[in-house]
Write an enzyme that holds these catalytic residues in place. Structure first.
Site, PDB file in Angstrom:
ATOM      1  N   GLU A 268       0.834  -1.203   0.000  1.00 32.27           N
ATOM      2  CA  GLU A 268       0.000   0.000   0.000  1.00 32.27           C
ATOM      3  C   GLU A 268       0.869   1.254   0.000  1.00 32.27           C
ATOM      4  O   GLU A 268       1.624   1.476   0.943  1.00 32.27           O
ATOM      5  CB  GLU A 268      -0.902  -0.012   1.249  1.00 32.27           C
ATOM      6  CG  GLU A 268      -1.774   1.223   1.366  1.00 32.27           C
ATOM      7  CD  GLU A 268      -2.734   1.172   2.558  1.00 32.27           C
ATOM      8  OE1 GLU A 268      -2.541   0.320   3.452  1.00 32.27           O
ATOM      9  OE2 GLU A 268      -3.663   1.997   2.588  1.00 32.27           O
TER      10      GLU A 268
ATOM     11  N   GLU B 138       3.639   9.485   7.016  1.00 32.40           N
ATOM     12  CA  GLU B 138       3.687   8.188   7.710  1.00 32.40           C
ATOM     13  C   GLU B 138       4.931   7.371   7.369  1.00 32.40           C
ATOM     14  O   GLU B 138       5.396   6.580   8.170  1.00 32.40           O
ATOM     15  CB  GLU B 138       2.424   7.391   7.400  1.00 32.40           C
ATOM     16  CG  GLU B 138       1.185   8.101   7.935  1.00 32.40           C
ATOM     17  CD  GLU B 138      -0.096   7.319   7.748  1.00 32.40           C
ATOM     18  OE1 GLU B 138      -0.065   6.093   7.886  1.00 32.40           O
ATOM     19  OE2 GLU B 138      -1.126   7.948   7.453  1.00 32.40           O
TER      20      GLU B 138
ATOM     21  N   ASP C 186      -5.351   3.431  -1.704  1.00 33.66           N
ATOM     22  CA  ASP C 186      -6.134   4.021  -0.618  1.00 33.66           C
ATOM     23  C   ASP C 186      -6.430   5.465  -1.010  1.00 33.66           C
ATOM     24  O   ASP C 186      -5.514   6.258  -1.242  1.00 33.66           O
ATOM     25  CB  ASP C 186      -5.301   3.942   0.671  1.00 33.66           C
ATOM     26  CG  ASP C 186      -6.013   4.518   1.883  1.00 33.66           C
ATOM     27  OD1 ASP C 186      -6.605   5.608   1.763  1.00 33.66           O
ATOM     28  OD2 ASP C 186      -5.958   3.899   2.955  1.00 33.66           O
TER      29      ASP C 186
ATOM     30  N   HIS D 110      -4.641   8.327   1.043  1.00 32.10           N
ATOM     31  CA  HIS D 110      -3.219   8.525   0.730  1.00 32.10           C
ATOM     32  C   HIS D 110      -3.054   9.090  -0.676  1.00 32.10           C
ATOM     33  O   HIS D 110      -2.205   9.958  -0.912  1.00 32.10           O
ATOM     34  CB  HIS D 110      -2.449   7.206   0.850  1.00 32.10           C
ATOM     35  CG  HIS D 110      -2.448   6.638   2.229  1.00 32.10           C
ATOM     36  ND1 HIS D 110      -1.896   7.296   3.314  1.00 32.10           N
ATOM     37  CD2 HIS D 110      -2.937   5.472   2.726  1.00 32.10           C
ATOM     38  CE1 HIS D 110      -2.059   6.569   4.396  1.00 32.10           C
ATOM     39  NE2 HIS D 110      -2.689   5.448   4.078  1.00 32.10           N
TER      40      HIS D 110
ATOM     41  N   HIS E 105      -8.766   0.701  -0.483  1.00 30.56           N
ATOM     42  CA  HIS E 105      -9.249   1.317   0.755  1.00 30.56           C
ATOM     43  C   HIS E 105      -9.978   2.611   0.423  1.00 30.56           C
ATOM     44  O   HIS E 105      -9.467   3.429  -0.342  1.00 30.56           O
ATOM     45  CB  HIS E 105      -8.073   1.668   1.686  1.00 30.56           C
ATOM     46  CG  HIS E 105      -7.552   0.503   2.461  1.00 30.56           C
ATOM     47  ND1 HIS E 105      -6.333   0.534   3.111  1.00 30.56           N
ATOM     48  CD2 HIS E 105      -8.092  -0.726   2.710  1.00 30.56           C
ATOM     49  CE1 HIS E 105      -6.154  -0.647   3.712  1.00 30.56           C
ATOM     50  NE2 HIS E 105      -7.195  -1.416   3.476  1.00 30.56           N
TER      51      HIS E 105
ATOM     52  N   ARG F  13      -9.663  11.591   6.140  1.00 34.80           N
ATOM     53  CA  ARG F  13      -9.624  10.259   6.762  1.00 34.80           C
ATOM     54  C   ARG F  13     -10.846   9.976   7.623  1.00 34.80           C
ATOM     55  O   ARG F  13     -10.772   9.325   8.670  1.00 34.80           O
ATOM     56  CB  ARG F  13      -8.336  10.039   7.573  1.00 34.80           C
ATOM     57  CG  ARG F  13      -7.883   8.592   7.496  1.00 34.80           C
ATOM     58  CD  ARG F  13      -6.528   8.346   8.093  1.00 34.80           C
ATOM     59  NE  ARG F  13      -5.921   7.185   7.460  1.00 34.80           N
ATOM     60  CZ  ARG F  13      -4.706   6.738   7.702  1.00 34.80           C
ATOM     61  NH1 ARG F  13      -3.947   7.341   8.582  1.00 34.80           N
ATOM     62  NH2 ARG F  13      -4.216   5.690   7.069  1.00 34.80           N
TER      63      ARG F  13
ATOM     64  N   GLU G  92     -11.846   2.219   5.323  1.00 33.91           N
ATOM     65  CA  GLU G  92     -10.776   2.233   6.332  1.00 33.91           C
ATOM     66  C   GLU G  92     -10.482   3.677   6.708  1.00 33.91           C
ATOM     67  O   GLU G  92      -9.862   4.408   5.962  1.00 33.91           O
ATOM     68  CB  GLU G  92      -9.508   1.562   5.782  1.00 33.91           C
ATOM     69  CG  GLU G  92      -8.462   1.341   6.865  1.00 33.91           C
ATOM     70  CD  GLU G  92      -7.046   1.575   6.397  1.00 33.91           C
ATOM     71  OE1 GLU G  92      -6.134   0.963   6.954  1.00 33.91           O
ATOM     72  OE2 GLU G  92      -6.841   2.395   5.480  1.00 33.91           O
TER      73      GLU G  92
HETATM   74 MN   LIG Z   1      -5.201   2.210   3.928  1.00 32.15          MN
END
Ligand SMILES: [Mn+2]
Length: 267
Positions: A152, A158, A185, A188, A211, A217, A246
């Site tokens: 991912e 991060e 995702d 991201h 995701h 988020r 998620e």
């Molecule tokens: Mn994710």
């Protein structure tokens, strides 16, 4: 495309998923009509797989993927750690994740467990090469167990290893990780990709899992992502997998889950 949702099997510091009682969550998921569940698992050896199997069956839910980042967030294990002892522990933990995944025929996710790089350029290069070696070992191990790995791309706040889909696919190709697929995702991607829709169509054939989270988020609809346009782009690629919610369990885990299924049915 089927809908799934990511939850944690046990309490964790990782804030993007709920650690509410997992059995209660699965009961609610069945009631809401989800087809699958994604589980964040810190240590697979602590999982009673018979109990898990029975609970999944009772709720007509398929285990879609295992998230592995808790071993990094809660224990500091990473596949690129400068300390070889920690790298070794991370690899053996990941092999146990693969063993568990083999029982459920699901994916194993490589997210935060890859760690992040510090130090001078030469040191970073050494650690990237070492990470590639560990990934090759894991990829081959998983292949023997008929488990596919998902890498991912994560945003820059991060990790500094593989932030974009292009970097991730390049890493997969360069190191011949033929058992590794892409996990996209939307949260991201919104931070890292120049053009999120183009990314989806460009790498669609390499995508194993998706995701869904909004720009902040939170549940889709809470931020500013254009999910109608995103869904169109995903559909065009012929993607047949799951769309897994998620994101942070706010205002509370149950509401966040209900919001997901209602919104996604709408788009
Ligand atoms: Mn994710």
């Amino acid at each position: 495309m089927r809908l799934s949702f990511a939850i944690s099997l046990s309490p964790t510091k990782f804030s993007a998923i709920s650690s509410d009682n997992w059995k209660k969550s699965l009961t609610l998921m069945k009631k809401l009509g989800f087809a699958g569940v994604e589980l964040g698992i810190r240590d697979p050896l602590a999982v009673d797989s018979t109990d898990l199997q029975l609970t999944l069956r009772k709720n007509d839910l398929q285990l879609v993927a295992i998230g592995t980042g808790q071993a990094y967030v809660d224990e500091g294990l990473s596949l690129s750690d400068p300390n070889p002892g920690i790298r070794k522990k991370a690899v053996s933990r990941m092999k146990k994740q693969v063993d568990l995944a083999a029982q459920f025929k699901c994916y194993v996710i490589i997210g935060l467990i890859r760690g992040t790089l510090a130090g001078a350029a030469a040191e970073r290069k050494r650690r990237i090469n070492s990470l590639a070696g560990k990934m090759q070992e894991l990829s081959a191990y998983a292949k023997r167990k008929k488990v596919k790995l998902l890498i991912e791309p994560l945003n820059r706040y991060e990790t500094n290893i593989m932030n974009t889909a292009a970097e991730t696919v390049a890493f997969i190709k360069r190191h011949k990780l033929d058992n590794c697929y892409l996990l996209l995702d939307t949260f991201h991607m919104n931070i890292e990709e120049k053009d999120l829709f183009k990314t989806v169509s460009l790498f669609g054939s390499r995508v194993g899992h998706i995701h869904i989270a909004d720009s902040n988020r939170l549940y889709p609809g809470a931020g500013h992502l254009d999910f109608i346009k995103i869904m169109k782009a995903i559909k065009k690629t012929g993607y047949k997998g799951y769309l897994s919610g998620e994101y942070q369990p706010l205002p509370d885990a149950q509401t966040a889950m209900k919001k997901y299924i209602n919104y996604m049915r709408g788009v």
